[in-house]
Design a protein around this motif. Structure first.
Motif, PDB file in Angstrom:
ATOM      1  N   SER A  34       0.811  -1.348  -0.139  1.00  0.00           N
ATOM      2  CA  SER A  34       0.062   0.095   0.010  1.00  0.00           C
ATOM      3  C   SER A  34       1.019   1.285  -0.210  1.00  0.00           C
ATOM      4  O   SER A  34       0.393   2.326   0.236  1.00  0.00           O
ATOM      5  CB  SER A  34      -1.110   0.081   1.262  1.00  0.00           C
TER       6      SER A  34
ATOM      7  N   ASN B 295      -0.107   5.314  -2.881  1.00  0.00           N
ATOM      8  CA  ASN B 295      -1.545   5.353  -2.434  1.00  0.00           C
ATOM      9  C   ASN B 295      -2.192   6.063  -3.758  1.00  0.00           C
ATOM     10  O   ASN B 295      -2.446   7.294  -3.976  1.00  0.00           O
ATOM     11  CB  ASN B 295      -1.663   6.521  -1.376  1.00  0.00           C
ATOM     12  N   TRP B 296      -2.793   4.990  -4.607  1.00  0.00           N
ATOM     13  CA  TRP B 296      -3.543   5.202  -5.674  1.00  0.00           C
ATOM     14  C   TRP B 296      -4.860   5.814  -5.586  1.00  0.00           C
ATOM     15  O   TRP B 296      -5.184   6.858  -6.016  1.00  0.00           O
ATOM     16  CB  TRP B 296      -3.644   4.207  -6.645  1.00  0.00           C
ATOM     17  N   ARG B 297      -5.490   5.487  -4.577  1.00  0.00           N
ATOM     18  CA  ARG B 297      -6.736   6.205  -4.267  1.00  0.00           C
ATOM     19  C   ARG B 297      -6.654   7.705  -3.979  1.00  0.00           C
ATOM     20  O   ARG B 297      -7.392   8.522  -4.394  1.00  0.00           O
ATOM     21  CB  ARG B 297      -7.456   5.564  -2.914  1.00  0.00           C
ATOM     22  N   ARG B 298      -5.727   7.876  -3.196  1.00  0.00           N
ATOM     23  CA  ARG B 298      -5.422   9.445  -2.841  1.00  0.00           C
ATOM     24  C   ARG B 298      -5.226  10.260  -4.211  1.00  0.00           C
ATOM     25  O   ARG B 298      -5.817  11.323  -4.542  1.00  0.00           O
ATOM     26  CB  ARG B 298      -4.476   9.635  -1.827  1.00  0.00           C
ATOM     27  N   MET B 299      -4.342   9.658  -4.910  1.00  0.00           N
ATOM     28  CA  MET B 299      -3.857  10.305  -6.171  1.00  0.00           C
ATOM     29  C   MET B 299      -5.007  10.733  -7.044  1.00  0.00           C
ATOM     30  O   MET B 299      -5.179  11.730  -7.838  1.00  0.00           O
ATOM     31  CB  MET B 299      -2.651   9.977  -6.715  1.00  0.00           C
TER      32      MET B 299
ATOM     33  N   THR C 112      -8.168  10.392  -6.667  1.00  0.00           N
ATOM     34  CA  THR C 112      -9.272  11.262  -5.983  1.00  0.00           C
ATOM     35  C   THR C 112      -8.651  12.799  -6.289  1.00  0.00           C
ATOM     36  O   THR C 112      -9.780  13.430  -6.586  1.00  0.00           O
ATOM     37  CB  THR C 112      -9.465  10.833  -4.501  1.00  0.00           C
ATOM     38  N   GLU C 113      -7.613  13.078  -6.002  1.00  0.00           N
ATOM     39  CA  GLU C 113      -7.277  14.467  -6.263  1.00  0.00           C
ATOM     40  C   GLU C 113      -7.602  14.854  -7.753  1.00  0.00           C
ATOM     41  O   GLU C 113      -7.905  15.946  -7.897  1.00  0.00           O
ATOM     42  CB  GLU C 113      -5.925  14.823  -5.808  1.00  0.00           C
TER      43      GLU C 113
ATOM     44  N   ARG D 240     -10.894  15.566  -8.124  1.00  0.00           N
ATOM     45  CA  ARG D 240     -11.380  16.625  -7.677  1.00  0.00           C
ATOM     46  C   ARG D 240     -11.188  18.278  -8.742  1.00  0.00           C
ATOM     47  O   ARG D 240     -11.802  19.203  -8.487  1.00  0.00           O
ATOM     48  CB  ARG D 240     -10.510  16.941  -6.254  1.00  0.00           C
TER      49      ARG D 240
ATOM     50  N   ILE E 171     -12.508   4.540  -8.580  1.00  0.00           N
ATOM     51  CA  ILE E 171     -12.112   4.342  -7.167  1.00  0.00           C
ATOM     52  C   ILE E 171     -12.672   2.843  -6.674  1.00  0.00           C
ATOM     53  O   ILE E 171     -11.780   2.192  -6.032  1.00  0.00           O
ATOM     54  CB  ILE E 171     -12.825   5.521  -6.076  1.00  0.00           C
TER      55      ILE E 171
ATOM     56  N   ARG F 150      -9.782  -0.282  -5.630  1.00  0.00           N
ATOM     57  CA  ARG F 150      -9.992  -0.760  -4.255  1.00  0.00           C
ATOM     58  C   ARG F 150     -10.083  -2.338  -4.686  1.00  0.00           C
ATOM     59  O   ARG F 150      -9.330  -3.318  -3.913  1.00  0.00           O
ATOM     60  CB  ARG F 150     -11.344  -0.673  -3.637  1.00  0.00           C
TER      61      ARG F 150
ATOM     62  N   SER G 172       3.577  20.589  -6.242  1.00  0.00           N
ATOM     63  CA  SER G 172       3.380  19.096  -6.851  1.00  0.00           C
ATOM     64  C   SER G 172       3.762  18.977  -8.230  1.00  0.00           C
ATOM     65  O   SER G 172       3.987  19.988  -9.113  1.00  0.00           O
ATOM     66  CB  SER G 172       1.770  18.887  -6.855  1.00  0.00           C
TER      67      SER G 172
END
Length: 465
Positions: free
Chosen positions: A167, A170-174, A176-177, A180, A194, A198, A406
């Motif tokens: 883990s 962190n694919w989910r965080r990247m 998700t951003e 957004r 997402i 998962r 970033s």
């Protein structure tokens, strides 16, 4: 004697752990009635720490998550069966002889994988076969089994380490951003993407868990085989080695995952709002690189190709002429002609020392593509990205955001994120960096090209190149 052996076989299944396939060691009994070694059950539950604890056989959830006490009666029964088994084995040692010729097995046929007596060798059935004494054949196979056991042990530890670290990215965080940025226009697509991440992470975790269990089982089988008498070892050695080799050949996909593509509708169109016209700085060119007259392409020279076999063959790069110290910028680079490349940014970090003195040092954030045989691999520096690609990436998009800080890389053809450095505390001007290599031995180096501001890439454009 046959009745004793039959009875022993029936009792053996009652005192054998279904996880390690060995005699019980400190057996425990769950409320559902199934028995396991205490350590085997503990390891199984630790591997499934993110899921509800259950019986490894019937999957019933126990009344308590604590390990049950040792079943002393079952432990005593296991000890009795082990001693009885040893006595039966000692009484059958004298039966290892040829039923056809009545002679002791002293030879082993490599082709047929069977023990032979001297009389068997005189028949035409084994004519021309490779035959060796049992005393020579058994040590050879025993050594192969021991080597395989050590190899499995190393990869078992590696698989356990990968499971603990799977883990890190962190694919989910990247992702998700990224969604957004598009806000409410792509909310439905964001949910679907997402959920897919998962499921894929769960599937990878399951694969690693399964591999750990398989490697553990093979380790125990190899250990048991190494303690068998010569003839018993020779009966199953080849099959056990083939199974072990097969398991090791399948581990590459589990150890080094494939980089997944998560297309984000409208992503590249949005980033094009920050497109910047960029050229390369000819003053930063070394003898290992050559820049085109329009300062938009760079490729490796023969001087770099001569360094392929030297240990000090570093990454040679050229810098952009532009520098950035604020704002948002996006540029695209055509890497379809270079199988190996490095892209990123170069900056100077300022660090205050004691008093009023300020210390500065160079730093870079890089994305690197490497080709090994017919496979492509992508990695980040610094960072934890180390994945295999489905195929070459024809064009890479780079998005820089000076504040809050970033740096993102995109697969322009697939409209998907490759990797993102975040957060970065920039304290000095930034310059993009380009490296078209190292070139592959025996190939003609191609150019790495800065794409014009009005150029766009789609699947039909790439297929026609």
């Amino acid at each position: 004697m046959e009745a004793a052996v039959e009875m022993l076989q029936k009792m053996h299944s009652d005192v054998t752990c279904s996880i390690c396939r060995n005699y019980f060691s400190e057996p425990v009994t769950l409320h559902c009635g199934h028995n396991f070694c205490r350590e085997c059950l503990s390891s199984c539950w630790r591997a499934a720490a993110t899921q509800a604890l259950s019986c490894p056989e019937c999957r019933q959830v126990p009344q308590s998550e604590a390990l049950p006490p040792v079943n002393e009666c079952l432990a005593q029964l296991t000890d009795l069966v082990k001693r009885f088994s040893s006595q039966v084995l000692q009484s059958t040692k004298g039966q290892s002889q040829c039923t056809l010729h009545g002679k002791v097995f002293k030879l082993f046929c490599e082709q047929d994988q069977t023990p032979l007596c001297v009389g068997c060798c005189e028949t035409a059935e084994h004519g021309g076969h490779g035959i060796s004494p049992v005393g020579e054949a058994a040590p050879k196979y025993r050594k192969q089994l021991q080597n395989m056991q050590r190899n499995l042990g190393k990869h078992f530890e590696e698989a356990e380490s990968l499971l603990a670290q799977q883990s890190l990215v962190n694919w989910r965080r990247m992702i998700t951003e990224e969604y957004r940025k598009l806000q409410y226009l792509v909310m439905a697509q964001e949910f679907i993407c997402i959920e897919r991440i998962r499921q894929e992470q769960r599937a990878r975790q399951d694969r690693l868990t399964q591999q750990i269990q398989t490697l553990q089982k093979l380790k125990l089988e190899l250990q048991e085989a190494g303690n068998l008498p010569d003839l018993d070892l020779l009966q199953d050695a080849k099959q056990l080695l083939e199974r072990s080799e097969s398991e090791l050949s399948q581990r590459a996909m589990t150890v080094l995952p494939e980089l997944r593509e998560y297309p984000i509708p409208g992503l590249i169109e949005m980033l094009n709002r920050f497109r910047v016209d960029m050229i390369m700085d000819p003053r930063s060119v070394t003898s290992y690189l050559s820049v085109s007259e329009d300062l938009r392409s760079v490729k490796a020279t023969e001087a770099w190709d001569a360094l392929q076999h030297l240990e000090d063959s570093d990454c040679h790069a050229v810098l952009a002429k532009q520098t950035f110290s604020s704002g948002r910028y996006y540029w695209e680079v055509d890497v379809s002609q270079v199988p190996q490349w490095v892209l990123g940014i170069y900056t100077t970090y300022l660090r205050r020392k004691r008093g009023r003195d300020v210390e500065s040092y160079d730093y870079a954030f890089l994305l690197r593509c490497v080709k090994k045989e017919d496979n492509y691999f992508i990695g980040s520096y610094p960072g934890s990205l180390n994945h295999q690609l489905k195929g070459p990436i024809p064009r890479v998009g780079v998005y820089l955001e000076y504040s809050p800080g970033s740096l993102s890389f995109y697969n322009v053809l697939q409209r998907s994120l490759i990797y993102k450095f975040h957060p970065i505390s920039f304290t000095a001007p930034i310059r993009p960096i380009f490296c078209p290599g190292p070139p592959l031995p025996g190939t003609k180096p191609g150019p790495m090209t800065l794409c014009p501001m009005d150029s766009h890439l789609c699947a039909c454009c790439f297929s026609s190149q």
